[in-house]
Enzyme design. Sequence first.
Site, PDB file in Angstrom:
ATOM      1  N   ASP A 239      85.341  20.218  90.862  1.00 12.94           N
ATOM      2  CA  ASP A 239      84.626  21.655  91.374  1.00 12.94           C
ATOM      3  C   ASP A 239      83.025  21.473  90.745  1.00 12.94           C
ATOM      4  OD1 ASP A 239      83.669  24.308  92.047  1.00 12.94           O
ATOM      5  OD2 ASP A 239      84.038  24.637  89.983  1.00 12.94           O
TER       6      ASP A 239
ATOM      7  N   ASP B  96      80.148  24.242  90.182  1.00 22.14           N
ATOM      8  CA  ASP B  96      79.541  25.444  89.253  1.00 22.14           C
ATOM      9  C   ASP B  96      80.746  25.787  88.431  1.00 22.14           C
ATOM     10  OD1 ASP B  96      77.335  25.044  90.711  1.00 22.14           O
ATOM     11  OD2 ASP B  96      77.525  26.509  92.223  1.00 22.14           O
TER      12      ASP B  96
ATOM     13  N   ASP C  86      87.420  25.547  87.683  1.00 23.80           N
ATOM     14  CA  ASP C  86      87.490  26.362  86.919  1.00 23.80           C
ATOM     15  C   ASP C  86      87.736  27.896  87.333  1.00 23.80           C
ATOM     16  OD1 ASP C  86      84.874  26.871  88.329  1.00 23.80           O
ATOM     17  OD2 ASP C  86      84.239  28.342  87.218  1.00 23.80           O
TER      18      ASP C  86
END
Length: 191
Positions: free
Chosen positions: A7, A9, A126
């Site tokens: 991922d 961001d 995240d």
Amino acid sequence: MKLVIIDRDGTINADRHDFVKTVDEWVPLPGALDAIARLNHAGWHVVVASNQSGLGRGLFDVGTLNAMHGKMHKLLAAAGGRIEAVFFCPHKPEDGCACRKPKPGLFEQIGERYGVELAGVPAVGDSLRDLQAGAAAGCEPHLVLTGKGAALRNEPLPAAFPAGTTVHEDLASFASFLIAREARAKSVRPS
């Protein structure tokens, strides 16, 4: 092919509640670029899968997104690393597309592009939706406690997370885990 899907961001760069909208707002997390370089040096091909609904919301355009990724690639090259490709979903949540995480569309596109089955491919992010999307495509789920994941530090992992989710402090810890696991596997193989 040794593939890892990451991922963007909150995992590679600092996330913002109001979206990363400019090149200046794209700031790598400490150790993240070095972690990708270490993965590359260990033979891993790194691909990014990222929701970028700021495009669909009109917060930035494709040129700005490309400039952010240009900065990421340049800083990563200086660290000795490389991201093979960036797959992104430009849609808003209400658009109902198949590519917005937690749906697995981006991961399926990656599998098709590289001609690989995604079963067991490490996928790290995240947030719950990152891991749900990866797991739905057959990937091995890894959570980092940066970005949205920081809220789970010192907390038990909620039941909604895919079974077998491995938790890491950050992308550097994830890279160390993956590299060490591979080294252990090689040391126990018969020669």
